[in-house]
Design a protein around this motif. Structure first.
Motif, short mmCIF file in Angstrom:
data_model
loop_
_atom_site.label_atom_id
_atom_site.label_comp_id
_atom_site.label_asym_id
_atom_site.label_seq_id
_atom_site.Cartn_x
_atom_site.Cartn_y
_atom_site.Cartn_z
N UNK A 28 0.41 -0.86 0.23
CA UNK A 28 -0.36 -0.13 0.17
C UNK A 28 0.59 1.06 0.37
N UNK A 29 1.97 1.21 0.63
CA UNK A 29 2.94 2.10 0.58
C UNK A 29 4.03 2.06 -1.02
N UNK A 30 3.33 1.09 -1.86
CA UNK A 30 4.31 1.33 -3.27
C UNK A 30 5.06 0.44 -2.69
N UNK A 31 5.87 -0.34 -2.57
CA UNK A 31 6.41 -1.53 -2.15
C UNK A 31 5.89 -2.37 -2.72
N UNK A 32 7.27 -3.37 -3.70
CA UNK A 32 7.33 -5.01 -4.09
C UNK A 32 8.04 -5.51 -2.79
N UNK A 33 6.74 -6.37 -2.53
CA UNK A 33 7.71 -6.96 -1.98
C UNK A 33 7.62 -8.73 -1.99
N UNK A 34 8.64 -8.87 -1.70
CA UNK A 34 9.37 -10.48 -1.49
C UNK A 34 9.36 -11.03 0.01
N UNK A 35 8.70 -12.12 0.85
CA UNK A 35 9.33 -12.87 1.11
C UNK A 35 9.67 -13.73 0.98
N UNK A 36 10.90 -14.11 1.89
CA UNK A 36 11.75 -15.23 1.40
C UNK A 36 11.82 -16.40 2.79
N UNK A 37 11.29 -17.31 3.46
CA UNK A 37 11.06 -18.27 4.37
C UNK A 37 12.46 -19.05 3.75
N UNK A 38 13.69 -19.25 5.27
CA UNK A 38 14.70 -20.21 5.41
C UNK A 38 14.25 -21.71 5.94
N UNK A 39 13.66 -22.62 5.20
CA UNK A 39 13.39 -23.97 6.19
C UNK A 39 14.35 -24.69 6.28
N UNK A 40 15.07 -24.56 7.80
CA UNK A 40 16.46 -25.43 8.40
C UNK A 40 15.31 -27.01 9.08
N UNK A 41 16.32 -27.51 8.77
CA UNK A 41 15.68 -29.08 8.23
C UNK A 41 17.22 -29.96 9.39
N UNK A 42 17.25 -30.45 10.23
CA UNK A 42 18.39 -30.86 10.89
C UNK A 42 18.29 -32.56 10.92
N UNK A 43 19.32 -33.23 10.45
CA UNK A 43 18.93 -34.67 10.01
C UNK A 43 19.93 -35.13 11.34
N UNK A 44 20.04 -36.81 12.12
CA UNK A 44 21.11 -36.90 12.41
C UNK A 44 21.56 -38.41 11.46
#
Length: 44
Positions: A28-44
């Motif tokens: 609404x303020x005139x920005x182009x918005x990109x949301x990036x999610x980092x999903x971290x998986x840990x295996x042992x």
């Protein structure tokens, strides 16, 4: 056009928290918005 990168990680998920609200607010303020999610998986 202004650009905003919202980077969230470490198994967090903005889908049900601040992500949609912040994206809409910035667009609404005139920005182009990109949301990036980092999903971290840990295996042992």
């Amino acid at each position: 056009m202004k650009t905003a990168f919202i980077i969230h990680g470490f198994n967090g998920d903005t889908t049900y928290t601040f992500g949609p609200w912040l994206k809409k607010f910035l667009e609404e303020k005139g920005f182009f918005v990109l949301i990036i999610l980092f999903i971290v998986t840990m295996t042992m």
